[in-house]
Design a protein around this motif. Structure first.
Motif, mmCIF file in Angstrom:
data_model
loop_
_atom_site.group_PDB
_atom_site.id
_atom_site.type_symbol
_atom_site.label_atom_id
_atom_site.label_comp_id
_atom_site.label_asym_id
_atom_site.label_seq_id
_atom_site.Cartn_x
_atom_site.Cartn_y
_atom_site.Cartn_z
ATOM 1 N N GLY A 252 -1.779 -9.115 -11.079
ATOM 2 C CA GLY A 252 -1.026 -7.776 -11.498
ATOM 3 C C GLY A 252 -1.464 -6.673 -10.259
ATOM 4 O O GLY A 252 -0.623 -6.002 -9.870
ATOM 5 N N GLY A 253 -2.717 -6.523 -9.992
ATOM 6 C CA GLY A 253 -3.309 -5.779 -9.059
ATOM 7 C C GLY A 253 -2.557 -6.027 -7.625
ATOM 8 O O GLY A 253 -2.025 -5.067 -6.923
ATOM 9 N N GLU A 254 -2.678 -7.463 -7.269
ATOM 10 C CA GLU A 254 -1.996 -7.811 -6.011
ATOM 11 C C GLU A 254 -0.462 -7.595 -6.065
ATOM 12 O O GLU A 254 0.209 -7.037 -4.926
ATOM 13 N N LEU A 255 0.375 -7.684 -7.135
ATOM 14 C CA LEU A 255 1.627 -7.523 -7.399
ATOM 15 C C LEU A 255 1.976 -6.054 -7.214
ATOM 16 O O LEU A 255 3.027 -5.438 -6.606
ATOM 17 N N THR A 256 1.034 -5.210 -7.831
ATOM 18 C CA THR A 256 1.149 -3.754 -7.745
ATOM 19 C C THR A 256 1.423 -3.402 -6.183
ATOM 20 O O THR A 256 2.245 -2.377 -5.847
ATOM 21 N N LEU A 257 0.344 -3.781 -5.598
ATOM 22 C CA LEU A 257 0.532 -3.520 -3.961
ATOM 23 C C LEU A 257 1.700 -3.920 -3.416
ATOM 24 O O LEU A 257 2.250 -3.366 -2.392
ATOM 25 N N VAL A 274 -8.768 -4.378 -9.790
ATOM 26 C CA VAL A 274 -9.430 -5.479 -9.309
ATOM 27 C C VAL A 274 -8.489 -6.310 -8.364
ATOM 28 O O VAL A 274 -8.198 -7.495 -8.790
ATOM 29 N N PRO A 275 -7.841 -5.868 -7.682
ATOM 30 C CA PRO A 275 -6.808 -6.250 -6.951
ATOM 31 C C PRO A 275 -6.901 -7.450 -5.729
ATOM 32 O O PRO A 275 -8.247 -7.471 -5.223
ATOM 33 N N GLY A 276 -5.818 -7.979 -5.356
ATOM 34 C CA GLY A 276 -6.099 -8.629 -3.880
ATOM 35 C C GLY A 276 -5.242 -7.897 -2.822
ATOM 36 O O GLY A 276 -4.145 -7.237 -3.361
ATOM 37 N N ALA A 277 -5.642 -8.087 -1.695
ATOM 38 C CA ALA A 277 -4.891 -7.278 -0.514
ATOM 39 C C ALA A 277 -4.042 -8.399 0.089
ATOM 40 O O ALA A 277 -3.296 -7.803 1.213
ATOM 41 N N PHE A 278 -3.934 -9.608 -0.194
ATOM 42 C CA PHE A 278 -2.792 -10.469 0.417
ATOM 43 C C PHE A 278 -1.998 -11.072 -0.581
ATOM 44 O O PHE A 278 -2.349 -11.014 -1.854
ATOM 45 N N VAL A 279 -1.103 -11.655 -0.297
ATOM 46 C CA VAL A 279 -0.125 -12.490 -1.069
ATOM 47 C C VAL A 279 -0.567 -13.701 -1.227
ATOM 48 O O VAL A 279 -0.907 -14.596 -0.023
ATOM 49 N N PHE A 280 -1.320 -14.217 -2.316
ATOM 50 C CA PHE A 280 -1.956 -15.307 -2.712
ATOM 51 C C PHE A 280 -1.062 -16.442 -3.204
ATOM 52 O O PHE A 280 0.153 -16.011 -3.889
ATOM 53 N N GLY A 281 -1.440 -17.702 -3.240
ATOM 54 C CA GLY A 281 -0.858 -18.782 -3.961
ATOM 55 C C GLY A 281 -0.998 -18.489 -5.400
ATOM 56 O O GLY A 281 -1.850 -17.938 -5.736
ATOM 57 N N ALA A 282 -0.190 -19.745 -6.422
ATOM 58 C CA ALA A 282 -0.306 -19.156 -7.542
ATOM 59 C C ALA A 282 -1.565 -19.521 -8.134
ATOM 60 O O ALA A 282 -1.825 -19.337 -9.539
#
Length: 455
Positions: A252-257, A274-282
Motif C-alpha cells: 500500500g505504501g508503493e501504491l500510495t507513491l 515501509v514503502p517500495g520506490a518501484f512498481v513491483f510484481g505481485a
C-alpha cells in the motif's frame, strides 16, 4: 508482622483509545520484593499475553514508567510494555478484528513472589506495606482500549464499486481527510482509520482485495479503482483543502507513491509506510495462476511494467520458501542491475508537488523500505520539490510499523496469502517505539498538509 494494606494495581486511564498511553503503578508490596505483572488480551483467534518481574522499591511500589523489569518478556521502563510485548498463547491470529467497533479488553494482574523482600535488615520506609512473612499479595485491573471513539461516525461504503469504511469525527467539519490502504495482506484497515478519526482526521479505509466483493489476490488491480475512490471522497466527504491525502502500508505504501505520481492533482499529500520506490510484481500476494513475477497494477486495462518482469539481474526469488542462494544476496538490490527495467519501473514521485512523508525501518527484512524512502526523498530534493518532506527512519524497527500499543513481537511470520514464512525484522521494543512515534508525528503531518492546501 507489620500491619499491611492490600497490594494495589493502579491503571490510568482504564478506558480510552488504543493510541493513549496508560500509567501503571503497584503499591503496597513488601519492600524489596519481586512483583510479577502479567497481561492477557483476548484477540481474534485466542489469548495474547506478556509477563515481567519488577523489584519493588523501599516504599513497596513499582512504577512502570521508571522501573525496568528484572526479567520477563521485555526489559525497558515502559508502562505500555505489557501490551506491545504480548505473544500468542496458541496459534497467532490477527491482532485486532475486522470491525473497529469491537474494543480490546486486557486483564492486568500484579502478584508478589513469596519469600522475596529486603535481605539486609534495613527498616522499611513504608510501614503500611506487607511483610515478607505475609507471603500474600495480588491485585487485578481491567483495561479497555477502543479503536472507535464513541463520538466517531462509522459508515460502510459500497458505492461506485468501492468497498471500504468511512470514519468521520464529531463536529461540523470540514476535516483533514485521508484514504487508508492496506498492504499485501489485503482487507480493510479499519483500526488505523478509526484511530485517525479520534484525532480529528476523517479517514476512508479502502479495501482493494481480500475483502467481501473484491478479488482474492492483488494481481492486476486497476488504478482506476483508486481514482474513483479519490473522486468519491471529494464528492461526498468535503475534505479540508478540497482533496484527500493518501496513505498505505508496504504494498500500500508503493501504491500510495504510485497514485501520487499518476493523479497528483487529486491528492493533497501522501504518507507511505515501509514503502517500495518501484512498481513491483505481485510477489507473495499473487494469483497463483499469474505467479510472483506477474503484474500487480493495471491502467486502461494494460499491466504496468514492473521490476520483476524478465529482470536480467534477478536469478532467484524469495517467495517460494526456498533459502537464499547466499546470506548476503538481496533480490531487491540484484534487480537494480537491470538499469533499463529499473528506470522503466521507478515511481516518478517528482510528478507530485504536495507534502510527502515516508516511514521506514532500518532493519526491515521484508524489503528495503529505508532505501526506498531515501530514494524518494533524494529524488524530490533533486527536482526542486518545495513542499514538506518528512522521512521517519527507525533504527531498531522492521517492516511492521503500525499503530501504537499493539503487540510488536510478530517478527517471524507466515504471509496470509502465499503461506511463505519470512522475517519482518526489528526488535519488539524498536517496532513498538516506531509505531507510537510515527503515529503521533503522522497525525500532525496530516493536519499540517490539509491546512496548507487551499481549496
Amino acid at each position: 508482622m507489620t500491619e499491611h494494606s492490600a497490594l494495589r494495581l493502579e491503571v490510568s486511564p482504564r478506558t480510552g483509545p488504543l493510541s493513549r498511553r496508560r500509567e501503571i503503578r503497584v503499591s503496597g508490596a513488601v519492600p524489596g520484593s519481586i512483583v510479577t505483572i502479567r497481561s492477557a488480551t483476548q484477540r481474534p483467534g485466542g489469548t495474547w499475553s506478556a509477563q515481567a518481574r519488577f523489584l519493588a522499591d523501599d516504599a513497596g511500589t513499582v512504577d512502570l514508567s521508571t522501573s525496568a523489569p528484572v526479567s520477563g518478556d521485555y526489559r525497558v521502563a515502559d508502562p505500555m510494555g505489557p501490551f506491545w510485548a504480548q505473544q500468542p498463547e496458541g496459534a497467532a491470529g490477527p491482532l485486532v478484528g475486522d470491525d473497529a467497533r469491537v474494543p480490546l479488553r486486557t486483564r492486568l494482574s500484579a502478584t508478589m513472589v513469596p519469600g522475596t523482600g529486603l535481605l539486609d535488615g534495613a527498616h522499611p520506609t513504608n510501614p503500611g506495606a506487607g511483610s515478607e512473612a505475609d507471603g500474600i499479595g495480588e491485585a487485578h485491573a481491567e483495561v479497555e482500549q477502543w479503536l472507535l471513539s464513541p463520538t466517531t461516525e462509522r459508515i460502510e461504503v459500497r458505492e461506485d464499486g468501492l468497498v471500504g469504511t468511512l470514519f468521520r469525527p464529531a463536529g461540523p467539519g470540514p476535516f483533514p481527510t485521508i484514504i487508508v490502504l492496506n498492504g499485501s495482506g489485503g482487507g480493510i484497515n479499519e483500526h488505523r482509520a478509526a484511530l485517525y478519526a479520534e484525532r480529528g482526521i476523517q479517514a476512508l479505509a479502502l479495501g482493494y482485495f481480500r475483502a467481501e466483493g473484491l478479488p482474492r489476490y492483488i494481481s492486476r488491480t486497476p488504478l482506476e479503482y483508486f481514482e474513483r475512490g479519490l473522486d468519491y471522497v471529494v464528492r461526498t466527504c468535503d475534505p479540508l483543502g478540497g482533496r484527500p491525502l493518501v496513505s498505505g502500508q508496504s504494498r500500500g505504501g508503493e501504491l500510495t507513491l504510485l497514485l501520487a505520481s499518476r493523479f497528483p492533482e487529486k491528492i493533497a499529500g501522501v504518507v507511505a509506510f515501509v514503502p517500495g520506490a518501484f512498481v513491483f510484481g505481485a510477489q507473495g500476494a499473487a494469483d497463483p495462476a499469474e505467479g510472483w513475477d506477474g503484474p500487480t497494477w493495471t491502467s486502461g486495462g494494460e499491466p504496468l511494467e514492473h521490476f520483476w518482469h524478465a529482470n536480467a539481474g534477478v536469478t532467484w526469488q524469495p517467495w517460494d520458501g526456498a533459502p537464499r542462494p547466499h546470506r548476503h544476496t538481496d533480490v531487491f538490490i540484484d534487480g537494480l542491475r537491470d538499469r533499463d527495467l529499473a528506470r522503466a519501473t521507478r515511481i516518478p514521485i517528482e510528478a507530485f508537488d504536495g507534502p510527502v512523508a515516508c516511514v521506514s525501518g532500518l532493519d526491515d527484512r521484508a524489503w528495503p523500505s529505508s532505501l526506498a524512502s531515501r530514494l524518494v526523498m533524494s529524488t524530490l530534493e533533486r527536482h526542486g520539490h518545495a513542499a514538506e518532506r518528512l522521512h521517519l527512519d527507525y533504527e531498531a524497527a522492521g517492516h511492521t510499523i503500525g499503530v501504537p500499543f499493539l503487540p510488536a513481537t510478530r517478527i517471524e511470520v507466515t504471509h496470509p496469502v502465499s503461506g511463505t514464512t519470512y522475517s519482518n525484522g526489528g526488535t519488539p521494543a524498536g517496532n513498538a517505539r516506531a509505531s507510537e512515534d510515527s503515529f503521533e508525528r503522522v497525525c500532525e503531518f496530516i493536519h499540517r498538509s490539509a491546512a496548507d492546501r487551499p481549496r
